[in-house]
Design an enzyme around this catalytic site. Structure first.
Site, PDB file in Angstrom:
ATOM      1  N   ARG A  94     -25.044 -39.712  45.355  1.00  0.00           N
ATOM      2  CA  ARG A  94     -26.156 -40.584  44.989  1.00  0.00           C
ATOM      3  C   ARG A  94     -25.651 -41.837  44.272  1.00  0.00           C
ATOM      4  O   ARG A  94     -26.098 -42.934  44.536  1.00  0.00           O
ATOM      5  CB  ARG A  94     -27.083 -39.799  44.052  1.00  0.00           C
ATOM      6  CG  ARG A  94     -28.248 -40.572  43.510  1.00  0.00           C
ATOM      7  CD  ARG A  94     -29.391 -40.542  44.450  1.00  0.00           C
ATOM      8  NE  ARG A  94     -30.535 -41.283  43.954  1.00  0.00           N
ATOM      9  CZ  ARG A  94     -31.430 -41.838  44.773  1.00  0.00           C
ATOM     10  NH1 ARG A  94     -31.271 -41.748  46.077  1.00  0.00           N
ATOM     11  NH2 ARG A  94     -32.463 -42.486  44.296  1.00  0.00           N
ATOM     12  N   CYS A 118     -27.994 -34.782  45.671  1.00  0.00           N
ATOM     13  CA  CYS A 118     -28.594 -33.441  45.716  1.00  0.00           C
ATOM     14  C   CYS A 118     -29.903 -33.462  46.499  1.00  0.00           C
ATOM     15  O   CYS A 118     -30.677 -34.395  46.390  1.00  0.00           O
ATOM     16  CB  CYS A 118     -28.913 -32.963  44.294  1.00  0.00           C
ATOM     17  SG  CYS A 118     -27.473 -32.463  43.384  1.00  0.00           S
ATOM     18  N   PRO A 124     -35.969 -42.204  46.920  1.00  0.00           N
ATOM     19  CA  PRO A 124     -36.154 -43.597  47.328  1.00  0.00           C
ATOM     20  C   PRO A 124     -35.328 -44.556  46.463  1.00  0.00           C
ATOM     21  O   PRO A 124     -34.907 -44.201  45.359  1.00  0.00           O
ATOM     22  CB  PRO A 124     -37.648 -43.819  47.091  1.00  0.00           C
ATOM     23  CG  PRO A 124     -38.030 -42.826  46.073  1.00  0.00           C
ATOM     24  CD  PRO A 124     -37.129 -41.639  46.260  1.00  0.00           C
ATOM     25  N   ILE A 125     -35.111 -45.740  46.971  1.00  0.00           N
ATOM     26  CA  ILE A 125     -34.429 -46.765  46.153  1.00  0.00           C
ATOM     27  C   ILE A 125     -35.227 -48.070  46.147  1.00  0.00           C
ATOM     28  O   ILE A 125     -34.685 -49.144  45.907  1.00  0.00           O
ATOM     29  CB  ILE A 125     -32.995 -47.019  46.669  1.00  0.00           C
ATOM     30  CG1 ILE A 125     -33.009 -47.464  48.136  1.00  0.00           C
ATOM     31  CG2 ILE A 125     -32.097 -45.816  46.484  1.00  0.00           C
ATOM     32  CD1 ILE A 125     -31.672 -48.060  48.554  1.00  0.00           C
ATOM     33  N   ASP A 126     -36.545 -47.930  46.364  1.00  0.00           N
ATOM     34  CA  ASP A 126     -37.388 -49.134  46.419  1.00  0.00           C
ATOM     35  C   ASP A 126     -37.361 -49.934  45.118  1.00  0.00           C
ATOM     36  O   ASP A 126     -37.417 -51.171  45.131  1.00  0.00           O
ATOM     37  CB  ASP A 126     -38.831 -48.759  46.780  1.00  0.00           C
ATOM     38  CG  ASP A 126     -39.404 -47.748  45.807  1.00  0.00           C
ATOM     39  OD1 ASP A 126     -38.824 -46.643  45.683  1.00  0.00           O
ATOM     40  OD2 ASP A 126     -40.396 -48.054  45.117  1.00  0.00           O
ATOM     41  N   GLN A 127     -37.227 -49.262  43.981  1.00  0.00           N
ATOM     42  CA  GLN A 127     -37.215 -49.991  42.706  1.00  0.00           C
ATOM     43  C   GLN A 127     -35.908 -50.742  42.490  1.00  0.00           C
ATOM     44  O   GLN A 127     -35.885 -51.811  41.888  1.00  0.00           O
ATOM     45  CB  GLN A 127     -37.467 -49.007  41.535  1.00  0.00           C
ATOM     46  CG  GLN A 127     -38.801 -48.304  41.612  1.00  0.00           C
ATOM     47  CD  GLN A 127     -39.980 -49.278  41.566  1.00  0.00           C
ATOM     48  OE1 GLN A 127     -40.115 -50.058  40.620  1.00  0.00           O
ATOM     49  NE2 GLN A 127     -40.788 -49.266  42.614  1.00  0.00           N
ATOM     50  N   ASP A 307     -32.956 -32.288  34.741  1.00  0.00           N
ATOM     51  CA  ASP A 307     -31.675 -31.715  35.171  1.00  0.00           C
ATOM     52  C   ASP A 307     -31.389 -30.368  34.535  1.00  0.00           C
ATOM     53  O   ASP A 307     -30.507 -29.649  35.002  1.00  0.00           O
ATOM     54  CB  ASP A 307     -30.518 -32.687  34.878  1.00  0.00           C
ATOM     55  CG  ASP A 307     -30.644 -33.948  35.699  1.00  0.00           C
ATOM     56  OD1 ASP A 307     -29.980 -34.941  35.368  1.00  0.00           O
ATOM     57  OD2 ASP A 307     -31.430 -33.951  36.664  1.00  0.00           O
ATOM     58  N   ILE A 329     -40.667 -34.754  38.033  1.00  0.00           N
ATOM     59  CA  ILE A 329     -39.799 -35.836  38.500  1.00  0.00           C
ATOM     60  C   ILE A 329     -39.442 -35.675  39.977  1.00  0.00           C
ATOM     61  O   ILE A 329     -39.538 -36.616  40.765  1.00  0.00           O
ATOM     62  CB  ILE A 329     -38.488 -35.896  37.665  1.00  0.00           C
ATOM     63  CG1 ILE A 329     -38.776 -35.901  36.162  1.00  0.00           C
ATOM     64  CG2 ILE A 329     -37.623 -37.065  38.116  1.00  0.00           C
ATOM     65  CD1 ILE A 329     -39.275 -37.191  35.597  1.00  0.00           C
ATOM     66  N   ARG A 399     -19.506 -30.484  41.725  1.00  0.00           N
ATOM     67  CA  ARG A 399     -19.838 -31.914  41.669  1.00  0.00           C
ATOM     68  C   ARG A 399     -20.090 -32.357  40.234  1.00  0.00           C
ATOM     69  O   ARG A 399     -19.882 -33.517  39.881  1.00  0.00           O
ATOM     70  CB  ARG A 399     -21.104 -32.199  42.501  1.00  0.00           C
ATOM     71  CG  ARG A 399     -20.917 -32.001  43.979  1.00  0.00           C
ATOM     72  CD  ARG A 399     -22.132 -32.475  44.737  1.00  0.00           C
ATOM     73  NE  ARG A 399     -22.505 -33.824  44.316  1.00  0.00           N
ATOM     74  CZ  ARG A 399     -23.642 -34.408  44.683  1.00  0.00           C
ATOM     75  NH1 ARG A 399     -24.492 -33.758  45.445  1.00  0.00           N
ATOM     76  NH2 ARG A 399     -23.935 -35.622  44.284  1.00  0.00           N
TER      77      ARG A 399
HETATM   78  C1  EPZ Z   1     -30.584 -39.828  38.013  1.00  0.00           C
HETATM   79  O1  EPZ Z   1     -30.959 -39.849  39.384  1.00  0.00           O
HETATM   80  C2  EPZ Z   1     -29.635 -38.658  37.876  1.00  0.00           C
HETATM   81  N1  EPZ Z   1     -28.474 -38.867  38.744  1.00  0.00           N
HETATM   82  C3  EPZ Z   1     -30.330 -37.353  38.269  1.00  0.00           C
HETATM   83  O2  EPZ Z   1     -29.434 -36.305  37.931  1.00  0.00           O
HETATM   84  C4  EPZ Z   1     -31.599 -37.178  37.416  1.00  0.00           C
HETATM   85  O3  EPZ Z   1     -32.314 -36.058  37.886  1.00  0.00           O
HETATM   86  C5  EPZ Z   1     -32.475 -38.424  37.488  1.00  0.00           C
HETATM   87  O4  EPZ Z   1     -31.716 -39.602  37.154  1.00  0.00           O
HETATM   88  C6  EPZ Z   1     -33.655 -38.335  36.524  1.00  0.00           C
HETATM   89  O5  EPZ Z   1     -33.184 -38.206  35.214  1.00  0.00           O
HETATM   90  C7  EPZ Z   1     -27.528 -39.743  38.341  1.00  0.00           C
HETATM   91  O6  EPZ Z   1     -27.638 -40.351  37.288  1.00  0.00           O
HETATM   92  C8  EPZ Z   1     -26.353 -39.910  39.252  1.00  0.00           C
HETATM   93  P1  EPZ Z   1     -34.401 -41.767  39.083  1.00  0.00           P
HETATM   94  P2  EPZ Z   1     -31.772 -41.133  39.971  1.00  0.00           P
HETATM   95  O7  EPZ Z   1     -34.214 -43.048  39.783  1.00  0.00           O
HETATM   96  O8  EPZ Z   1     -31.336 -42.352  39.271  1.00  0.00           O
HETATM   97  C9  EPZ Z   1     -38.382 -42.019  41.649  1.00  0.00           C
HETATM   98  C10 EPZ Z   1     -28.117 -34.411  38.236  1.00  0.00           C
HETATM   99  O9  EPZ Z   1     -28.473 -33.239  38.360  1.00  0.00           O
HETATM  100  N2  EPZ Z   1     -37.783 -43.256  42.166  1.00  0.00           N
HETATM  101  O10 EPZ Z   1     -34.491 -41.755  37.583  1.00  0.00           O
HETATM  102  O11 EPZ Z   1     -31.686 -41.060  41.442  1.00  0.00           O
HETATM  103  C11 EPZ Z   1     -37.648 -40.780  42.121  1.00  0.00           C
HETATM  104  O12 EPZ Z   1     -38.167 -40.339  43.364  1.00  0.00           O
HETATM  105  C12 EPZ Z   1     -28.860 -35.502  38.989  1.00  0.00           C
HETATM  106  O13 EPZ Z   1     -27.187 -34.806  37.481  1.00  0.00           O
HETATM  107  C13 EPZ Z   1     -38.553 -44.077  42.993  1.00  0.00           C
HETATM  108  O14 EPZ Z   1     -39.697 -43.772  43.309  1.00  0.00           O
HETATM  109  O15 EPZ Z   1     -33.252 -40.751  39.508  1.00  0.00           O
HETATM  110  C14 EPZ Z   1     -37.929 -39.787  41.013  1.00  0.00           C
HETATM  111  O16 EPZ Z   1     -39.198 -39.189  41.226  1.00  0.00           O
HETATM  112  C15 EPZ Z   1     -29.879 -34.958  39.959  1.00  0.00           C
HETATM  113  N3  EPZ Z   1     -37.991 -45.232  43.461  1.00  0.00           N
HETATM  114  C16 EPZ Z   1     -38.022 -40.658  39.756  1.00  0.00           C
HETATM  115  O17 EPZ Z   1     -38.235 -41.993  40.225  1.00  0.00           O
HETATM  116  C17 EPZ Z   1     -36.713 -45.624  43.125  1.00  0.00           C
HETATM  117  O18 EPZ Z   1     -36.273 -46.713  43.564  1.00  0.00           O
HETATM  118  C18 EPZ Z   1     -36.771 -40.642  38.894  1.00  0.00           C
HETATM  119  O19 EPZ Z   1     -35.695 -41.018  39.711  1.00  0.00           O
HETATM  120  C19 EPZ Z   1     -35.956 -44.781  42.291  1.00  0.00           C
HETATM  121  C20 EPZ Z   1     -36.510 -43.610  41.814  1.00  0.00           C
END
Ligand code: EPZ
Length: 426
Positions: A94, A118, A124-127, A307, A329, A399
């Site tokens: 990721r 995972c 998504p990465i829209d944000q 997590d 989440i 990992r």
């Molecule tokens: C980070 O993932 C962590 N990974 C994840 O840990 C963790 O679960 C997550 O943050 C939340 O704390 C890393 O830091 C490498 P988010 P990330 O963007 O950045 C939505 C682990 O076990 N979202 O905070 O991918 C998304 O769907 C891993 O160590 C959008 O809608 O998570 C989710 O519901 C697993 N659009 C929420 O936001 C976006 O562009 C939080 O996602 C981005 C996210």
């Protein structure tokens, strides 16, 4: 395909040292690309697969990166040969998307294969894209790659995140720290690793204020230079060992932690009747009776971390009474429940909610790690179960956990790694 074989019932006693934070390290390594001159000397990098994977990606891009045994990594990013990151390594993890923010921030162009990670839900990465576009970049997705470029440079902007996102907050910081003018990120993530990345960037000469709150202000600077830095301890690894101590009714001193980062987990364990004592840079967890059921809802920091939800679900599966776990989440983060049920757990999943009726004791079985923290949850289940538990697909656990079987064995667990080179169908 490695397996971990665990004989349950051993109470854990002694001390365990927590490694550097995975989710900080996998952002700080790409962030070093932003240095215009000088070397980045980074300490406390955890010896885990996601870090190795990222280091390989950066070396493949021509970056001079050397990692030493004791978690010290030296990086000279200015030998880089390309602004694009390709290949299997990029697709499997990721955090490779942080290369986008770093390359865009420094070279105003980047091309990175769509990230993996995972399987805990749609990721998504829209944000991220919203942030890059607000700064003036053009972002396209084609042939499995995300391309971002800003031929006219990047200009500061006000960016409101529609959802609290750790990745988007960090990626926008990376892209904005050399942009012209001021960027404000609102509804920013407040996790400790977000603060750690901001501190690292400021050590390089960036001008970032407000990290750790939901409004982060970044004043663009012309040049960034190499720096010396040490990554914070991993709050989720620490929480995992806290749960392991509790479920085995042991007494464990968990060292090299920042207690404040563990507050929501500490509070929940105390609510369950587990003893937790906080010291300067360690916490002691002990438990001499069956924990009580509690309700948990995962939230962005400082709320209860998603997590650690899976390891806590294991603890709740043997606690006294009914617990309700709400995973707010990720929509796919209960895959470990089916495996816990093989061990006798009484859990019903309805969408984002798991209803857990605690049983006296789990029974050992062969179970499969479906993702990183699910794997940790199953190892914890095996520590307390009656009989032998074999956890397969251990690569998921590797990992994010450094030397997990060594650390647990040192605490008295009966756990061995079985290396099995036969290929299995997923
Ligand atoms: C980070 O993932 C962590 N990974 C994840 O840990 C963790 O679960 C997550 O943050 C939340 O704390 C890393 O830091 C490498 P988010 P990330 O963007 O950045 C939505 C682990 O076990 N979202 O905070 O991918 C998304 O769907 C891993 O160590 C959008 O809608 O998570 C989710 O519901 C697993 N659009 C929420 O936001 C976006 O562009 C939080 O996602 C981005 C996210």
């Amino acid at each position: 395909m490695d397996k971990l074989q665990i004989e349950g019932g051993k109470r854990l006693f002694g001390e365990v040292n927590i490694s550097g934070a995975k989710n900080a390290a996998v952002a700080i390594l790409p962030a070093s690309i932003l240095a215009d001159d000088g070397l980045c000397n980074i300490d406390n990098i955890p010896d885990i697969h996601d870090v190795k994977c990222l280091e390989n990606i950066m070396v493949d891009m021509g970056i001079a990166l050397t990692s030493e045994r004791d978690g010290h990594v030296k990086i000279n990013p200015n030998t880089i040969k390309t602004y694009s990151a390709h290949g299997e390594n990029v697709r499997t993890m990721r955090a490779s998307y942080y290369l986008l923010g770093a390359l865009l921030g420094k070279y105003k162009k980047a091309e990175v294969a769509f990230p993996g990670g995972c399987s805990i839900g749609v990721r998504p990465i829209d944000q991220h894209i919203k942030g890059f576009e607000a700064l003036g970049a053009k972002v396209t997705i084609e042939h499995g790659y995300i391309k971002a470029e800003a031929p006219n440079g990047l200009k500061g902007a006000n960016i409101y995140l529609d959802v609290v996102s750790v990745g988007a907050t960090i990626n926008i910081m990376l892209a904005a720290c050399k942009a012209e003018g001021i960027t404000v990120i609102e509804n920013a993530a407040r996790e400790p690793h977000v603060v750690d990345v901001a501190n690292f960037l400021n050590s390089m000469g960036a001008n970032i204020k407000g990290a750790g709150t939901d409004v982060i202000k970044i004043v663009g600077v012309d040049k960034l230079r190499g720096c010396d830095y040490s990554v914070i301890p991993d709050q989720i690894e620490a929480g995992t060992y806290m749960v392991a101590a509790a479920i085995t009714k042991g007494d464990v001193l968990i060292k090299n932690v920042i207690p404040k980062h563990l507050e929501s987990m500490t509070a929940k364990l105390i609510e369950m009747g587990v003893n937790v004592e906080e010291y300067e840079d360690s916490v002691r967890v002990s438990c001499d009776k069956r924990p009580k059921a509690v309700n948990i809802k995962t939230l962005p920091y400082p709320g209860f971390p998603t997590d650690i939800q899976q390891p806590f679900t294991t603890l709740l599966s043997v606690s006294e009474g009914r617990s309700i776990v709400t995973e707010s989440i990720w929509e796919g983060r209960f895959k470990h429940v089916d495996e816990l049920k093989r061990m006798g757990a009484n859990i019903k999943v309805e969408g984002k909610i798991a209803i857990i009726d605690g049983i006296e004791r789990l029974s050992g079985a062969e179970v499969m790690a479906t993702d990183l923290r699910a794997g940790a949850a199953l190892v914890i289940a095996g520590l307390a179960a009656e009989g032998t538990t074999t956890v397969t697909h251990v690569r998921h656990i590797d990992r994010g956990y450094e030397k997990i079987e060594e650390k647990l064995r040192r605490l008295g667990a009966s756990i061995i790694r079985i290396t099995d080179n036969r290929e299995y169908f997923e």
